[in-house]
Design an enzyme around this catalytic site. Structure first.
Site, short mmCIF file in Angstrom:
data_model
loop_
_atom_site.label_atom_id
_atom_site.label_comp_id
_atom_site.label_asym_id
_atom_site.label_seq_id
_atom_site.Cartn_x
_atom_site.Cartn_y
_atom_site.Cartn_z
N GLN A 30 0.83 -1.20 0.00
CA GLN A 30 0.00 0.00 0.00
C GLN A 30 0.88 1.26 0.00
O GLN A 30 1.81 1.36 0.79
CB GLN A 30 -0.92 0.00 1.22
N CYS A 80 -9.94 -0.96 -4.18
CA CYS A 80 -9.28 0.28 -4.59
C CYS A 80 -9.96 0.92 -5.79
O CYS A 80 -9.49 1.96 -6.28
CB CYS A 80 -7.81 0.06 -4.88
N TYR A 112 -5.45 -12.70 -2.70
CA TYR A 112 -4.61 -11.64 -3.27
C TYR A 112 -3.78 -11.05 -2.14
O TYR A 112 -3.78 -9.85 -1.89
CB TYR A 112 -5.46 -10.57 -3.96
N GLU A 146 -1.66 -15.84 -3.36
CA GLU A 146 -1.11 -14.73 -4.15
C GLU A 146 -0.62 -15.28 -5.49
O GLU A 146 0.03 -16.31 -5.54
CB GLU A 146 0.04 -14.05 -3.41
N ASP A 164 -8.75 -8.83 -1.17
CA ASP A 164 -8.11 -7.56 -1.56
C ASP A 164 -7.64 -7.67 -3.01
O ASP A 164 -6.44 -7.76 -3.28
CB ASP A 164 -6.94 -7.28 -0.62
#
Length: 474
Positions: free
Chosen positions: A287, A427, A320, A344, A400
């Site tokens: 982030q 996001c 993720y 991931e 995410d």
């Protein structure tokens, strides 16, 4: 450079997702950047065509200004100053002409509109869920931070044909030279990269963790350069960086395969939260707002813990997962008797997660596409479960996804695991709203929603939602 297209005068309508407002000219929809609702402005068309569904434009002059308009903090990104010189403004600060409180209001309006239009929620439902609107995460920082500056811990730069540091104009190959990056944390600007000669370099990526543990500069040589020329360019820039009072680590970077060859220092950075440290390799995901790891972890885990969905011994998943930010917090929450599946797709990020979580015996790291790990063999409307990969089940999930969202297949696979709750970290409001519709069609609803302004002076916004099956209140 702008093409000498006609300059039009329009009255600006509502904000829309994507960093622009909607205007109309002779029945044509125009997406106008650097405007505010209600303004009367002169614009220059940046994308047009007789058969195009809509046009795009930048503001070049303001005839009737909104009371929420302020002077842009960054000259290179100011559309009015750029328009006066008939050049394009740099991208990445398209809300810099808007007062901070108004930025929050516009972002709140965008999240609401997307949930109604794409998510299928009613106005009253969204009002009740999102009463707080998008929240300011910089209210207690330094004066510059409260103004929405000095928050980016990661910045990507382009290089002009003259070898100077620059950034792209919006949706353009034009590179605008810069002499400052006001959104970046001080450690990035202290490198004064705009004073260096980057001839032979195509891209520059800089990571400067908020904990001050050291800066990493990645250099991607021009793709058409010979190996000899590329090596010479890398060495020249590395020598210049090594001469700084506090030299950064430097790596040669291949954006296509994400390989990093260390020139000096190390090819990774050390990020941290209150309880954990994380190795993040090269151009790996983290982030970018200095407060984002704590803000998002507190929000996502807060929803799950408050609802009793995650406790000691629970079986959960982090999808993720990147380098393991949420995985680490989940491992603490479920304890040694619980289990965390951390998924991931990026091999580099997955390797980081293994290093970061090697001591947590309750964590299983799975590298691969989320769909495959959860048991979906194919994609699209005929997606089905793989017989060779039994579908796991969970008490709760942290989701995410990248900017494009999770998608129908992933949502279907999650629901098939029978979790009681999903903490969704998003996001992109449009992708989030589309995924909310997929959950809704399967009998789920939003039980909690928060929004955070983790990208001040841009149109981007982060949301965290608690999704639960119908019948549960959250």
């Amino acid at each position: 450079m702008h093409q000498p297209s006609p300059r039009l005068t329009v009255t600006v309508g509502p904000v829309a997702h994507g960093g622009h407002c909607v205007a109309r000219h002779e029945g044509r929809v125009i997406f106008v950047r650097h405007a505010l609702p209600g303004e009367t402005v002169e614009i220059v068309l940046t994308e047009q065509g007789g058969d195009a569904k809509f046009w795009r434009a930048d503001v070049t002059n303001v005839l009737v200004a909104s009371p929420d308009r302020v002077e842009h903090f960054w000259p290179e990104a100011d559309a009015l100053r750029a328009g006066a010189r008939n050049v394009a403004p740099v991208g990445g600060a398209e809300f810099g002409h808007i007062a901070r409180h108004a930025q929050l209001e516009l972002k709140t309006a965008v999240v609401r509109e997307q949930l109604v239009r794409l998510g299928g929620l009613g106005d009253e439902e969204v009002t009740a869920l999102f009463a707080r609107g998008v929240e300011d995460v910089d209210a207690h920082g330094t004066p510059e931070q409260r103004a929405g500056l000095r928050w980016r811990t990661r910045v990507g730069f382009a290089v002009t044909s003259a070898g100077r540091l620059g950034m792209h104009a919006h949706r353009s190959n034009t590179i605008v030279p810069i002499k400052d990056m006001p959104l970046a944390v001080p450690a990035i600007n202290e490198l004064a990269l705009w004073e260096l000669d980057f001839t032979g370099i195509e891209r520059v990526e800089v990571a400067a963790p908020a904990n001050g543990s050291g800066v990493l500069v990645l250099l991607a040589p021009q793709g058409q350069a010979s190996e000899k020329a590329a090596g010479a360019a890398i060495k020249r820039v590395a020598r210049a960086l090594a001469a700084l009072d506090t030299p950064p680590s430097v790596g040669r970077w291949n954006p296509e395969n994400h390989a990093v060859d260390v020139i000096t220092g190390r090819g990774w950075v050390r990020e941290s939260t209150d309880d954990h440290e994380f190795r993040v390799s090269g151009d790996g995901f983290w982030q970018i707002h200095r407060n984002a790891p704590k803000v998002l972890t507190d929000a996502a885990l807060g929803f799950l813990l408050a609802g009793g969905y995650v406790d000691d011994g629970a079986e959960v998943a982090d999808l993720y997962a990147g380098a393991g930010l949420f995985t680490a917090a989940l491992a603490d929450a479920v304890g040694p008797d619980g289990s965390v599946l951390s998924v991931e797709g990026s091999p580099n990020a997955s390797r980081d997660a293994r290093k970061n979580l090697h001591a947590a015996s309750q964590v299983t790291i799975a590298q691969g596409r989320v769909e495959a790990v959860l048991g979906v063999k194919s994609h699209g409307p005929r997606a089905r479960r793989s017989a060779a990969a039994p579908r796991p089940s969970f008490d709760a999930v942290v989701l995410d996804p990248p900017r494009a969202g999770a998608g129908k297949d992933v949502v279907r696979a999650i629901i098939a695991g029978n979790p009681q709750a999903v903490a969704y970290v998003a996001c992109d409001p449009a992708a989030f709203a589309r995924d909310v519709k997929y959950f809704s069609n399967a009998g789920w609803h939003i039980a909690g929603l928060r929004g955070f302004d983790l990208y001040p002076h841009t149109h981007h916004v982060e949301t965290v939602a608690l999704l639960v099956p119908n019948g549960l209140k959250g």
